[in-house]
Design a protein around this motif. Sequence first.
Motif, PDB file in Angstrom:
ATOM      1  N   LEU A  94       0.832  -1.206   0.000  1.00  0.00           N
ATOM      2  CA  LEU A  94       0.000   0.000   0.000  1.00  0.00           C
ATOM      3  C   LEU A  94       0.866   1.254   0.000  1.00  0.00           C
ATOM      4  O   LEU A  94       0.421   2.322  -0.376  1.00  0.00           O
ATOM      5  CB  LEU A  94      -0.905   0.024   1.231  1.00  0.00           C
ATOM      6  N   ASP A  99       2.883   1.600  -9.964  1.00  0.00           N
ATOM      7  CA  ASP A  99       1.492   1.493  -9.498  1.00  0.00           C
ATOM      8  C   ASP A  99       0.831   0.231 -10.029  1.00  0.00           C
ATOM      9  O   ASP A  99       0.138  -0.480  -9.312  1.00  0.00           O
ATOM     10  CB  ASP A  99       0.712   2.745  -9.944  1.00  0.00           C
ATOM     11  N   LYS A 100       1.079  -0.056 -11.309  1.00  0.00           N
ATOM     12  CA  LYS A 100       0.454  -1.208 -11.934  1.00  0.00           C
ATOM     13  C   LYS A 100       0.847  -2.497 -11.209  1.00  0.00           C
ATOM     14  O   LYS A 100      -0.001  -3.347 -10.906  1.00  0.00           O
ATOM     15  CB  LYS A 100       0.898  -1.264 -13.399  1.00  0.00           C
ATOM     16  N   SER A 104      -0.392  -2.566  -7.511  1.00  0.00           N
ATOM     17  CA  SER A 104      -1.839  -2.772  -7.462  1.00  0.00           C
ATOM     18  C   SER A 104      -2.179  -4.231  -7.722  1.00  0.00           C
ATOM     19  O   SER A 104      -3.025  -4.825  -7.059  1.00  0.00           O
ATOM     20  CB  SER A 104      -2.544  -1.877  -8.476  1.00  0.00           C
ATOM     21  N   LYS A 105      -1.495  -4.812  -8.687  1.00  0.00           N
ATOM     22  CA  LYS A 105      -1.745  -6.209  -8.997  1.00  0.00           C
ATOM     23  C   LYS A 105      -1.333  -7.097  -7.821  1.00  0.00           C
ATOM     24  O   LYS A 105      -2.021  -8.081  -7.497  1.00  0.00           O
ATOM     25  CB  LYS A 105      -0.963  -6.604 -10.257  1.00  0.00           C
ATOM     26  N   ARG A 122      -1.356  -6.238  -4.650  1.00  0.00           N
ATOM     27  CA  ARG A 122      -2.407  -6.126  -3.622  1.00  0.00           C
ATOM     28  C   ARG A 122      -3.634  -6.940  -4.013  1.00  0.00           C
ATOM     29  O   ARG A 122      -4.282  -7.557  -3.193  1.00  0.00           O
ATOM     30  CB  ARG A 122      -2.840  -4.657  -3.458  1.00  0.00           C
ATOM     31  N   ASN A 123      -3.925  -6.931  -5.299  1.00  0.00           N
ATOM     32  CA  ASN A 123      -5.123  -7.607  -5.772  1.00  0.00           C
ATOM     33  C   ASN A 123      -4.995  -9.135  -5.698  1.00  0.00           C
ATOM     34  O   ASN A 123      -5.935  -9.820  -5.316  1.00  0.00           O
ATOM     35  CB  ASN A 123      -5.417  -7.159  -7.205  1.00  0.00           C
ATOM     36  N   PRO A 127     -12.462  -7.267  -5.057  1.00  0.00           N
ATOM     37  CA  PRO A 127     -11.173  -7.582  -5.702  1.00  0.00           C
ATOM     38  C   PRO A 127     -11.351  -8.270  -7.046  1.00  0.00           C
ATOM     39  O   PRO A 127     -10.533  -8.103  -7.949  1.00  0.00           O
ATOM     40  CB  PRO A 127     -10.499  -8.535  -4.706  1.00  0.00           C
ATOM     41  N   VAL A 154     -13.895  -7.723  -9.113  1.00  0.00           N
ATOM     42  CA  VAL A 154     -14.285  -6.672 -10.062  1.00  0.00           C
ATOM     43  C   VAL A 154     -13.027  -5.996 -10.598  1.00  0.00           C
ATOM     44  O   VAL A 154     -12.860  -5.809 -11.799  1.00  0.00           O
ATOM     45  CB  VAL A 154     -15.206  -5.631  -9.384  1.00  0.00           C
ATOM     46  N   VAL A 155     -12.125  -5.671  -9.660  1.00  0.00           N
ATOM     47  CA  VAL A 155     -10.877  -5.027 -10.074  1.00  0.00           C
ATOM     48  C   VAL A 155     -10.092  -5.941 -11.015  1.00  0.00           C
ATOM     49  O   VAL A 155      -9.505  -5.482 -11.988  1.00  0.00           O
ATOM     50  CB  VAL A 155     -10.021  -4.657  -8.830  1.00  0.00           C
ATOM     51  N   GLY A 194     -11.252  -7.875 -13.095  1.00  0.00           N
ATOM     52  CA  GLY A 194     -11.917  -7.975 -14.393  1.00  0.00           C
ATOM     53  C   GLY A 194     -12.618  -9.295 -14.620  1.00  0.00           C
ATOM     54  O   GLY A 194     -12.835  -9.707 -15.755  1.00  0.00           O
TER      55      GLY A 194
END
Lengths: 228, 442
Positions: A57, A76-77, A80-81, A83-84, A109, A111-112, A114
């Motif tokens: 984070l 960030d990409k 973020s992945k 964390r996801n 998570p 939804v994020v 996809g």
Amino acid sequence: MGPVIVLSKVSKTFRVGRERIRAVADVDLSVQKGEILAIVGPSGSGKTTLAHLIGGLSRPDEGSVSAGGQMLRTRDKILSKYRNQKIGFVFQTFGLLPHYSALENVSMPLVVAGMRRRRRRELALKTLAAVGLEKQAKQRAETLSGGQRQRVAIARALVTSPQVIIADEPTGSLDSENGEQIMQLLERLSRIQDITVIFVTHDLTLAKRADRIVHMRDGQLTEADHAR
Amino acid sequence: MRVSDYIQIAHREITRQRIRSALTVLALAISTVILVTLAAISLGGRQAITTKLAPDDALANIIVTSNKMSANISFFGSVQEANDKTAKLDDNSVAELLNIPGVKNASPRAGVWELQKFNIEGIDKTFVAQAQGVSDSGQSITLSAGKSFSAPTAREVILGQAYLKDLGLAKTENIIGKKITFTTQNGYRGDGAVVPGVRATQSQYDDFNKTPAKLTATVVGITGAGSDENKLLIPLEWARQVRTAQISPTEKKDYLAEDGYSSILVNTVSPAAVKQVGTAISQLGYGQVSTGAIIEKLTQFSTIMWLILGSVALVALLAASLGIVNTMLMTVSEQRYIIGIWRAVGARRRVIAGIFLVQAAFMGILGGTIGAAAGWYASAMVNERIAAILQTQNLPVVDLAAAPLWLCVGSVILATVFAILAGLYPAWRAARQDPSKILHSI
Ligand SMILES: Nc1ncnc2c1ncn2[C@@H]1O[C@H](COP(=O)(O)OP(=O)(O)OP(=O)(O)O)[C@@H](O)[C@H]1O
Ligand SMILES: [Mg+2]
């Protein structure tokens, strides 16, 4: 088997006006797969800051965080992945969207990621069932009890089958009975699904149920006795 | 994240903050209504100008007058040059005009003031006669019925189309072949006048000077719509006879020759030639007016109107967009917590930005669509009112405020673009939120 998480010489400094607060200072830490790790320490010692660094984070100012043998890059990409897919967060005050149903909260998570609607519904329902809340799936989060909310939060942390669950004072807002239930749930997940659980707590008796306790003081980590 | 999920989340957030979203959408809708109606009115006006003022071949015509007075048409007032040496329009002028390259035909016209009123047989109405002598050598008259004069001195009349309605005649055929009676001015001495002889008494002279004469003619045709529609056209040479006065038992005077023609209608080879021919005419010292020039001025005027109205509408849209910026900034700071949670479960910065942009676009489409529909309806209403008014005034009906489909669709797109632009900064702010900071204290 190698560690899932390795921190080496990790530091994080905050600037407040002219002052610099070294919230995490030169921390080395490695966490094994399936391990339950308790982070204890006084208020303001840097526990939450450390948890966020482990969970991607926030980014360290110095040192590095590695997950699964690979150093985390700070894009960030990628974070973020990470964390996801690899991390599940659980917060003291649950961190649910109050106007979303339990099912929708657990689906976040996915939804994020996809995932298609039907597939994520299946998966979220299954995970809700695993924390004993299949009946509450349609209920809005704001109408659930504290213990139920934290179980929804754990289900959300679990739904992507992460390697690590990071829980910052997961029982902090609950009475002892509900806190105990949550603790048992986390233990069970660790044992059955071989998930690493890192939890932050003030409560030393709770900490004692971990495989290992680390103490924080002024941003520094001191390894303590093994609980078991 | 899937597009459908962005839309679903945006929809949820908008409906969750029902009143706030409704107000934002309303502001957008109102500005779109303004945009659509103002654009529709100025577009309609433009269209009316070109379709109504430019019937077929009139664009290739120039009306030549004796002075320069009417040469400058402007809506914002302009200096009019007084012309001392007013050029007289006579047959030399006609020859001069015919010599200008690009001129196909030049037909003189002469006002006949001597003919004051007229009646048509079987109809109990008297009209003011705006009679004009016309040489129809080059078919300078557009006819809607009947035919042109049979001879230059024939006692024949081509009646303006506008009279038909007032005469209460449905069919044009009913009037062709009818007898028309002109009442002249008192003491008329032209063609058909019975002037007292040399030996007449003073009282006979006085009586003569107090009575009009009656001249009769036959209606042979009806003009088309256009500048001749309220006139009464008679053959030029007959007009000359009417204007030729018996001033003494032995002497006659051709007043038409003395006054000159009132105008000369010049047909050019094409509308494209009008400008160049017009310049040549001005150089000869005549005044000139063309439908093309009038249209050009009107079009310039309507372009300016369109720009003014357009900027009013854009300012309205801009104000509405600022409303969106404000609302969304509020939403961003209120939803920091939600942003933090989305980030914790793995949403990238651009996903957060996307959620807010889709919300903005959503409001833009909604406000734009409502506004365009209402604007379309409003302009249709305006159109209907104007048409009704025009009809009661016996004026030709024109579409003064029609909102075409492209305008409606265009304003929805414009409103959406403005909304998205307005959402950019809040979305950027949302994406820049530090999740660690947000989640530190929850
Ligand atoms: N965003 C920030 N800006 C400035 N200082 C910060 C920020 N986040 C944390 N700190 C500071 O870093 C130090 C560590 O904070 P942290 O929240 O990690 O402590 P903690 O051990 O979790 O405390 P608690 O048990 O009360 O939750 C504190 O002194 C805090 O004030
Ligand atoms: Mg903390």
